[in-house]
Design an enzyme around this catalytic site. Sequence first.
Site, PDB file in Angstrom:
ATOM      1  N   ASN B  79       4.513 -24.173  38.404  1.00  0.00           N
ATOM      2  CA  ASN B  79       4.670 -22.941  38.746  1.00  0.00           C
ATOM      3  C   ASN B  79       3.732 -23.578  40.400  1.00  0.00           C
ATOM      4  OD1 ASN B  79       1.671 -22.383  38.737  1.00  0.00           O
ATOM      5  ND2 ASN B  79       1.583 -23.739  37.403  1.00  0.00           N
ATOM      6  N   SER B 139     -10.233 -26.751  40.069  1.00  0.00           N
ATOM      7  CA  SER B 139      -8.409 -27.538  39.623  1.00  0.00           C
ATOM      8  C   SER B 139      -7.025 -26.963  40.312  1.00  0.00           C
ATOM      9  CB  SER B 139      -8.675 -27.359  38.121  1.00  0.00           C
ATOM     10  OG  SER B 139      -8.412 -26.040  37.613  1.00  0.00           O
ATOM     11  N   CYS B 140      -6.973 -26.171  40.755  1.00  0.00           N
ATOM     12  CA  CYS B 140      -5.399 -25.727  40.743  1.00  0.00           C
ATOM     13  C   CYS B 140      -4.575 -26.105  42.079  1.00  0.00           C
ATOM     14  CB  CYS B 140      -4.845 -24.335  41.717  1.00  0.00           C
ATOM     15  SG  CYS B 140      -3.269 -24.211  41.803  1.00  0.00           S
ATOM     16  N   THR B 205      -3.126 -27.327  35.584  1.00  0.00           N
ATOM     17  CA  THR B 205      -1.392 -28.198  35.759  1.00  0.00           C
ATOM     18  C   THR B 205      -1.433 -29.377  35.972  1.00  0.00           C
ATOM     19  OG1 THR B 205      -1.391 -26.794  37.706  1.00  0.00           O
ATOM     20  CG2 THR B 205      -0.413 -25.723  35.840  1.00  0.00           C
ATOM     21  N   CYS B 346      19.658 -42.136   2.199  1.00  0.00           N
ATOM     22  CA  CYS B 346      20.530 -42.725   3.468  1.00  0.00           C
ATOM     23  C   CYS B 346      21.547 -41.750   3.737  1.00  0.00           C
ATOM     24  CB  CYS B 346      20.617 -43.658   4.074  1.00  0.00           C
ATOM     25  SG  CYS B 346      21.849 -44.257   5.236  1.00  0.00           S
ATOM     26  N   CYS B 352      19.123 -45.811  13.577  1.00  0.00           N
ATOM     27  CA  CYS B 352      18.306 -46.700  13.641  1.00  0.00           C
ATOM     28  C   CYS B 352      18.676 -47.767  13.735  1.00  0.00           C
ATOM     29  CB  CYS B 352      17.645 -47.071  11.475  1.00  0.00           C
ATOM     30  SG  CYS B 352      19.586 -47.132  10.751  1.00  0.00           S
ATOM     31  N   CYS B 390      15.925 -41.424  12.928  1.00  0.00           N
ATOM     32  CA  CYS B 390      15.922 -40.973  11.653  1.00  0.00           C
ATOM     33  C   CYS B 390      16.178 -39.312  11.727  1.00  0.00           C
ATOM     34  CB  CYS B 390      15.373 -41.775  10.015  1.00  0.00           C
ATOM     35  SG  CYS B 390      15.986 -41.738   8.958  1.00  0.00           S
TER      36      CYS B 390
HETATM   37  C1  FMN Z   1       1.962 -20.051  36.737  1.00  0.00           C
HETATM   38  C2  FMN Z   1       0.776 -20.194  36.074  1.00  0.00           C
HETATM   39  C3  FMN Z   1      -0.272 -19.629  37.257  1.00  0.00           C
HETATM   40  C4  FMN Z   1      -1.373 -20.338  36.692  1.00  0.00           C
HETATM   41  N1  FMN Z   1      -2.618 -19.631  37.321  1.00  0.00           N
HETATM   42  C5  FMN Z   1      -3.910 -20.629  37.511  1.00  0.00           C
HETATM   43  C6  FMN Z   1      -5.028 -19.755  37.880  1.00  0.00           C
HETATM   44  O1  FMN Z   1      -4.709 -18.291  38.736  1.00  0.00           O
HETATM   45  N2  FMN Z   1      -6.218 -20.402  37.628  1.00  0.00           N
HETATM   46  C7  FMN Z   1      -6.339 -20.951  36.679  1.00  0.00           C
HETATM   47  O2  FMN Z   1      -7.536 -21.583  36.678  1.00  0.00           O
HETATM   48  N3  FMN Z   1      -5.738 -21.479  36.195  1.00  0.00           N
HETATM   49  C8  FMN Z   1      -4.352 -21.577  36.369  1.00  0.00           C
HETATM   50  N4  FMN Z   1      -3.103 -22.265  35.664  1.00  0.00           N
HETATM   51  C9  FMN Z   1      -3.528 -23.365  34.613  1.00  0.00           C
HETATM   52  C10 FMN Z   1      -3.938 -22.286  33.051  1.00  0.00           C
HETATM   53  O3  FMN Z   1      -4.752 -21.440  33.055  1.00  0.00           O
HETATM   54  C11 FMN Z   1      -3.442 -23.620  32.370  1.00  0.00           C
HETATM   55  O4  FMN Z   1      -5.126 -24.884  32.666  1.00  0.00           O
HETATM   56  C12 FMN Z   1      -2.237 -24.835  32.576  1.00  0.00           C
HETATM   57  O5  FMN Z   1      -1.056 -23.948  32.791  1.00  0.00           O
HETATM   58  C13 FMN Z   1      -2.504 -25.769  31.144  1.00  0.00           C
HETATM   59  O6  FMN Z   1      -2.288 -24.480  30.016  1.00  0.00           O
HETATM   60  P1  FMN Z   1      -0.773 -24.285  29.162  1.00  0.00           P
HETATM   61  O7  FMN Z   1      -0.193 -26.103  29.044  1.00  0.00           O
HETATM   62  O8  FMN Z   1      -1.267 -23.729  27.863  1.00  0.00           O
HETATM   63  O9  FMN Z   1       0.336 -24.078  30.209  1.00  0.00           O
HETATM   64  C14 FMN Z   1      -1.303 -20.960  35.892  1.00  0.00           C
HETATM   65  C15 FMN Z   1      -0.639 -21.592  35.433  1.00  0.00           C
HETATM   66  C16 FMN Z   1       0.550 -21.214  35.314  1.00  0.00           C
HETATM   67  C17 FMN Z   1       1.369 -21.969  34.445  1.00  0.00           C
HETATM   68  S1  SF4 Z   2      18.065 -43.508  10.934  1.00  0.00           S
HETATM   69 FE1  SF4 Z   2      18.089 -43.370   8.820  1.00  0.00          FE
HETATM   70  S2  SF4 Z   2      20.127 -41.950   7.532  1.00  0.00           S
HETATM   71 FE2  SF4 Z   2      20.459 -43.232   9.507  1.00  0.00          FE
HETATM   72  S3  SF4 Z   2      21.847 -44.598   8.682  1.00  0.00           S
HETATM   73 FE3  SF4 Z   2      19.955 -44.905  10.065  1.00  0.00          FE
HETATM   74  S4  SF4 Z   2      18.354 -44.974   7.662  1.00  0.00           S
HETATM   75 FE4  SF4 Z   2      20.116 -44.170   7.482  1.00  0.00          FE
END
Ligand code: FMN
Ligand code: SF4
Lengths: 450, 436
Positions: B79, B139-140, B205, B346, B352, B390
């Site tokens: 994002n 942190s953004c 992020t 198996c 594997c 597997c």
């Molecule tokens: C679209 C989007 C907008 C975000 N805006 C903010 C924001 O305004 N302030 C903030 O602290 N974090 C913002 N984040 C970060 C999220 O709060 C969060 O820290 C991050 O996405 C990781 O968590 P998740 O894997 O559950 O998404 C944003 C994340 C996304 C995806």
């Molecule tokens: S990966 Fe698992 S299921 Fe596939 S041949 Fe090997 S042991 Fe058998």
Amino acid sequence: MSHLDKFKEMRKGLDLVQAIAEADRCLLCHDAPCSRGCPADTKPAEFIRKLRFKNITGAIRTIKENNILGGACGVLCPTSRLCEEKCSAMFKSQNRPAGADRPIQIGEIQRFLVEHSWQRSVRIFEKPEPRSEKIAVVGSGPGGLSCAAELAKEGYQVTIFEGRPQPGGVLRYGVVSYRFDMNFLEHELEDVKALGIKFQCNSPIEGKNAAEKLLQDGFDAVFLAPGLWDAATIKPDGKNIQGLFSSVDYLSALRDGRFEKMEKNIKGKAVAVIGGGSVAMDCIESAVRLGAKDVYLIYRRSYSQMPAEPDERIEALEAGVHFVLLNQPLDYVTAKKDRLKGLKLVRTRLGALDASGRRRPEEIAGSEWTLDADVVIEAIGNKAPDESPEWYPKVDVDGNKLIKADPETGRTSVPGLFAGGDIVRGPALVVQAVQDGKVAARAIKEYLKQ
Amino acid sequence: MVNNVDLSIDFCGVQFKNPFLLSSSPVSNSAEMVARSFDAGWSGVVFKTLNSDRLPIVHPSPRMHCIDYGSKKEMAVQNVEMISDRSLKHNLTEFLYLKKNYPDHPIIASIMGFFTDEWVYLAKAAEDNGADMLELNFSCPHMCIEGAGHKVGQAFQLLEGFTAAVKEVVSIPVIAKMTPNITDMNEPAMYAKKGGADAISAINTVRGISSVGLDDFVPTPNVFGKGAISGTSGPAVRPIGLNFIASMAQNDQLNLPLSGIGGIETWIDALEYMLLGASTIQVTSGIMHYGYRIVDDMIEGLSDYMIERGVGQISDLVGKALPNLHETEAFDLERQGIAQYDMDKCIGCGQCYIVCQDAAGQAIEWDAESRRPNLIEDKCLSCMLCKFVCPVPDLISHKEMPKEWKRQETAVMDSSLEKDIKYEPFTKEGPNECVI
Ligand SMILES: Cc1cc2nc3c(=O)[nH]c(=O)nc-3n(C[C@H](O)[C@H](O)[C@H](O)COP(=O)(O)O)c2cc1C
Ligand code: SF4
Ligand SMILES: Cc1cc2nc3c(=O)[nH]c(=O)nc-3n(C[C@H](O)[C@H](O)[C@H](O)COP(=O)(O)OP(=O)(O)OC[C@H]3O[C@@H](n4cnc5c(N)ncnc54)[C@H](O)[C@@H]3O)c2cc1C
Ligand code: SF4
Ligand code: SF4
């Protein structure tokens, strides 16, 4: 969409997202059993892997290079007893995780990739250096097309002689359109035509010595794949009966200008189809779809002995077809002007095993009865025309007039004459005819080197 | 049954009825949304980061892109969204609505400024309008304005200074939200602590690029012909979040409550953060993918887990895994094991065999006839790659070998070449730590 449009168009295949999801389920097996199960060596494990790794053009290339009719095969192959039969995703262990206990839909993926190639106008084959050798192919069904394509890809000059007005064989004049429609066929033929093959339609190679003569007329080798286009009948002198059709006549009428007339013959009528194979299934299901009042399937053995695929049988039952099992047709009942009125039957019971390993039906004396029917379609087997051995008198044939050819090479008893497809195997499969064409093409190249 | 366990938790003296919070993002953008999330079961919210209206905030369009894995959707999200584009007045009015209608659900106001006065102004405004806590967004990774967001998170003096300034003017607890785009989070966390922070939340992020257009060569999201390095979130970043939470939880000097964020979708994800030291967790991408309803399964799943194990208080689980988290040098290398196969299960796919051939010890022979693998035990590296591929669960497991067992050395391809190598054994003594 009217019901007639539905009749003429096949159901949609997978889209990109669905195909990728299906490829995602694939286990990418080592020494994959699916590839071993494909009669034409279409290499399903390879094209599925390519799709999985986003190499989509490569996946199409794998199919088209190994099976020029990959689309038709994807649609028409009875996959559950070919590639999909041994698919590891079926999880034959006791603790199969739910949802993973069905094979990968290989045919569907294959069909998708081929259709996708048309959408994206993917061209797989380069124009080859032309070569001087000339090859004649008799018949433009799957066998002929496959052999011709295999040779044309390498620059050989190939001419296909086709007796009927349009190319395709059973794909055009046999299979019903809701299973395989004209639009699909035309696309697949485009791929073949792009290879520079000469098509000579309305040109049956028949009459005394006609096939062997091609070798004297400047062709260096000949591949025979005329298929089986005569219908077996229980009443050889029944030609004039109004309402009696062979499956060959009936099904090809549904594919050409005679459609409307045939629809009128069926709609609202009582239709009986004799037979228990896949062709009979096509006949009954199409009759239901065309609006027949009642459709009967007449078969002299029992349900489990029918050669038709299990899913075809169930679909027909579901569609409302009345299965009249353990009944042997004896004769037809006609009214005035040879108008068909009914079918004389005798009940049977199963006796000892016969040569095919199935229990032989034995007539029960005194159990004759008559089924009222306006139309009867005989679907009891396609065969080689009685006179066909005359077209190639030096070629060895068997008691059923099937050509004897070496399965490894397609070679017949006459040097330079090769054969494959149904005329060699008897009623078989599209994918097997494709394989015969490939095998013969390889052998022809070898032969021409000498 | 489910009622027998207590999911409520104390975080910096503020009481949450469960540890599951919305993190600051589109999922916490308005009172209407947050109210629905509370109805669904979320215990609190870190409201979308407030801005002071000093600079206009306009989100780029499109503002996100998604990373799939095969047919699995949204393994990660990319994002370039800014902080809240709503006016401060509107956002504060939303606070009042939520406080009035959901008094038991704490509101954490996320704020971001550029200079001290702006931080202070936002902090006060939030506190005065009912915020129960603050979260300072250090942190953004992609604010369109130079100097904001994670750049502060990477300039530790600024971070300390802003925290201290805010602490001075408010009496509610203050969380510092950290960027993962550094090597060791303990460093900035210690600066935040020095500034007076009451807790740390992580992660925001991760700087990343989701994909590149193959036709137009524009990295995604493609904002009218331009791409940018921006923020990645979702399941793919969970290991990164767990790493930072665990390493801060192990830091005795830091000793602050932690709020875990990054890739949480299920109660198991949440619990893993808690076992590694987080006492609350926050979610964005999981909600962007599935909606608020996932909290239902977090609550029920975690409750059942606690009932099964006789754990009455969720706080008893916080940090439970930390005593087992070591540096790799603590491993007992005397004890060795191999993969063990339950061949009745198996299905013969041979995966594997492929991975053992090409990425491991060539310890599997393949019987083409029966389609079954055969393990040569002495060659097994116990990397467990075969277990990962597997398709049958629990077919392959790890088993310890007796002390006297020795693994075969990897064979040399052509030992006759040994006489030609140019080499002398290394003999110098030195310390077992890195020095120049
Ligand atoms: C679209 C989007 C907008 C975000 N805006 C903010 C924001 O305004 N302030 C903030 O602290 N974090 C913002 N984040 C970060 C999220 O709060 C969060 O820290 C991050 O996405 C990781 O968590 P998740 O894997 O559950 O998404 C944003 C994340 C996304 C995806
Ligand atoms: S990966 Fe698992 S299921 Fe596939 S041949 Fe090997 S042991 Fe058998
Ligand atoms: C109704 C029906 C449904 C079927 N459904 C399926 C299915 O779902 N899946 C499947 O795998 N298989 C199916 N099959 C079988 C499959 O179609 C055949 O096995 C396959 O078509 C055989 O290919 P071929 O090239 O040998 O012959 P054909 O397809 O029969 O083609 C032979 C061609 O040669 C032409 N020809 C004949 N004599 C001459 C001559 N003397 N000179 C010039 N040309 C001549 C014919 O006009 C025809 O075009 C079905 C068959 C039928 C009849
Ligand atoms: S057998 Fe099935 S699972 Fe294995 S490669 Fe083929 S399609 Fe995939
Ligand atoms: S050609 Fe037919 S049998 Fe072969 S892989 Fe394709 S669908 Fe399966």
